[in-house]
Design an enzyme around this catalytic site. Structure first.
Site, PDB file in Angstrom:
ATOM      1  NE  ARG A 193      -4.142  -1.826   0.614  1.00 31.66           N
ATOM      2  CZ  ARG A 193      -5.148  -1.969   1.488  1.00 31.66           C
ATOM      3  NH1 ARG A 193      -5.292  -1.098   2.461  1.00 31.66           N
ATOM      4  NH2 ARG A 193      -6.002  -2.971   1.364  1.00 31.66           N
TER       5      ARG A 193
ATOM      6  CB  CYS B 113     -26.258  -1.539   4.439  1.00 29.26           C
ATOM      7  SG  CYS B 113     -26.073  -3.289   4.051  1.00 29.26           S
TER       8      CYS B 113
ATOM      9  CE1 TYR C  20      -8.720  -7.978  -6.641  1.00 29.27           C
ATOM     10  CE2 TYR C  20      -6.744  -9.329  -6.928  1.00 29.27           C
ATOM     11  CZ  TYR C  20      -7.443  -8.337  -6.254  1.00 29.27           C
ATOM     12  OH  TYR C  20      -6.839  -7.676  -5.221  1.00 29.27           O
TER      13      TYR C  20
ATOM     14  N   GLY D  26       2.703 -22.095  -1.938  1.00 26.24           N
ATOM     15  CA  GLY D  26       1.629 -22.890  -2.565  1.00 26.24           C
ATOM     16  C   GLY D  26       1.171 -22.332  -3.906  1.00 26.24           C
ATOM     17  CE1 TYR D  27      -4.759 -22.913  -4.908  1.00 29.66           C
ATOM     18  CE2 TYR D  27      -3.788 -22.054  -2.890  1.00 29.66           C
ATOM     19  CZ  TYR D  27      -4.831 -22.664  -3.553  1.00 29.66           C
ATOM     20  OH  TYR D  27      -5.953 -23.033  -2.870  1.00 29.66           O
TER      21      TYR D  27
ATOM     22  CG  ASP E  74     -11.169  -8.631  -2.880  1.00 31.43           C
ATOM     23  OD1 ASP E  74     -12.277  -8.049  -2.713  1.00 31.43           O
ATOM     24  OD2 ASP E  74     -10.290  -8.642  -2.001  1.00 31.43           O
TER      25      ASP E  74
ATOM     26  CD  GLN F  82      -6.820 -19.435  -5.279  1.00 37.30           C
ATOM     27  OE1 GLN F  82      -5.848 -19.350  -6.006  1.00 37.30           O
ATOM     28  NE2 GLN F  82      -7.793 -20.301  -5.498  1.00 37.30           N
TER      29      GLN F  82
ATOM     30  CD  GLU G 142      -3.421  -7.058  -5.783  1.00 41.01           C
ATOM     31  OE1 GLU G 142      -4.137  -8.070  -5.690  1.00 41.01           O
ATOM     32  OE2 GLU G 142      -3.490  -6.113  -4.988  1.00 41.01           O
TER      33      GLU G 142
HETATM   34  S1  SF4 Z   1     -24.070  -2.667   7.132  1.00 49.71           S
HETATM   35 FE1  SF4 Z   1     -23.423  -4.718   7.654  1.00 49.71          FE
HETATM   36  S2  SF4 Z   1     -24.026  -5.969   5.936  1.00 49.71           S
HETATM   37 FE2  SF4 Z   1     -24.123  -3.860   5.242  1.00 49.71          FE
HETATM   38  S3  SF4 Z   1     -22.133  -3.498   4.286  1.00 49.71           S
HETATM   39 FE3  SF4 Z   1     -21.984  -2.866   6.407  1.00 49.71          FE
HETATM   40  S4  SF4 Z   1     -21.196  -4.615   7.557  1.00 49.71           S
HETATM   41 FE4  SF4 Z   1     -21.933  -5.338   5.553  1.00 49.71          FE
END
Ligand code: SF4
Length: 306
Positions: free
Chosen positions: A21, A195, A114, A78-79, A132, A38, A33
């Site tokens: 970062r 949300c 990705y 791995g991988y 991701d 994984q 990346e």
């Molecule tokens: S409110 Fe809860 S379900 Fe919605 S994005 Fe945030 S952490 Fe996820």
């Protein structure tokens, strides 16, 4: 509003300490990346990423190394197809460097949507939505999407065109730290107010159940002058890595057996003493084994042989 709140949260709570970062070098971001596919960020950050950058500070250095050497340095991560593809990719880009174009990047071996989007966003700040598993989960819950196919369209709509890099990183960290697969902490979430899935977040979690396959391997241990015989694997699982040669099991030669998990395989490995090794076997001293391209399964077997 949510978009701004997300960035404010990221500024305070984001994982800014991760070493990749702190750079916008395209090669460094690309390397990180590929390693992070994984694999847990902490494993990459603690050893593999700094080790590779120290040993191969430029793309040209990595391209000039032999595949055996690169696989040896990758040993334990791995991988291994990632290491082979990484090596091929940097060799293809040795003269001109990595492309700065989303589509061109995806023409490189092992580079999918990705990885190309992550390089374009995190190194070049291009306005491309990164998805991701963490971001996928956040967006599915936030927009209450039942279907993965709808995520890309929503991600592009939701993308902050002014600060695309920070926006993508913020969603990634939110998925890792707050909107976790189990028990998300919605109370601490900067997106909580708007949300749509917060009342039943589990419904909008993708649950892909891994189908495990059981494998049994019988491997031979042949020591000559304190050197151990290994052969270069040609099978898909450990291609180009040195492994103990397969043998027919003979009860009185049994040494030990152990369990090992690798990708979708649950492997039972049984070790047997043997005098016969394939013609192509190469013999490694203890010191050579420390540097050799061997898998973590072979490393585990060596612990028994100690
Ligand atoms: S409110 Fe809860 S379900 Fe919605 S994005 Fe945030 S952490 Fe996820």
């Amino acid at each position: 509003m949510s978009i701004k709140t997300l960035l404010t949260w990221f500024e305070k709570q984001g994982r800014h300490e991760l070493p990749w970062r702190k750079t916008s070098d395209v090669y460094h971001i690309f390397l990180s990346e590929v390693m992070l596919q994984q694999t847990q960020a902490s494993r990459v950050a603690e050893h593999y990423y700094p080790h590779f950058l120290q040993k191969y500070p430029t793309l040209q250095n990595l391209a000039d190394a032999s595949l055996d050497e690169v696989l040896g340095d990758w040993s334990g991560l791995g991988y291994y197809s990632r290491a082979r593809n990484l090596h091929k990719a940097v060799q293809l880009c040795k003269e001109e460097g990595l492309p700065h174009d989303f589509k061109e990047l995806q023409k490189l071996p092992g580079v999918g949507r990705y990885t190309a989007s992550a390089v374009c966003s995190f190194a070049l700040n291009q306005s491309i939505a990164v998805i991701d598993t963490n971001i996928n989960r956040v967006l599915k819950r936030y927009f209450a999407l039942m279907d993965d196919k709808l995520v890309l369209h929503k991600a592009e709509e939701f993308l902050n065109k002014e600060f695309p890099k920070e926006h993508n990183l913020a969603l990634m960290d939110l998925g890792s730290l707050v909107c976790t697969p189990k028990n998300p902490t919605c109370k601490e979430c900067p997106l909580s107010f708007t949300c749509k899935g917060k009342n039943e977040p589990e419904i909008f979690t993708c649950k892909k159940k891994t189908q495990y396959e059981n494998l049994e391997l019988y491997l031979g241990v042949c020591l000559v002058d304190k050197k151990l015989a290994l052969v270069k694997s040609s099978d898909k699982l450990y291609k180009d890595l040195y492994v103990l040669p397969p043998v027919e099991p003979v009860e009185e030669d049994f040494i030990a057996s152990f369990k090992h998990s690798y990708t979708k395989y649950r492997i039972t490995v049984s070790l047997y003493k043997t005098q016969t090794t394939p013609l192509e076997a190469r013999y490694f001293s203890y010191e050579e084994l420390l540097q050799a391209p061997i898998s973590s399964m072979t490393k585990k077997a060596l612990q028994f042989l100690n």
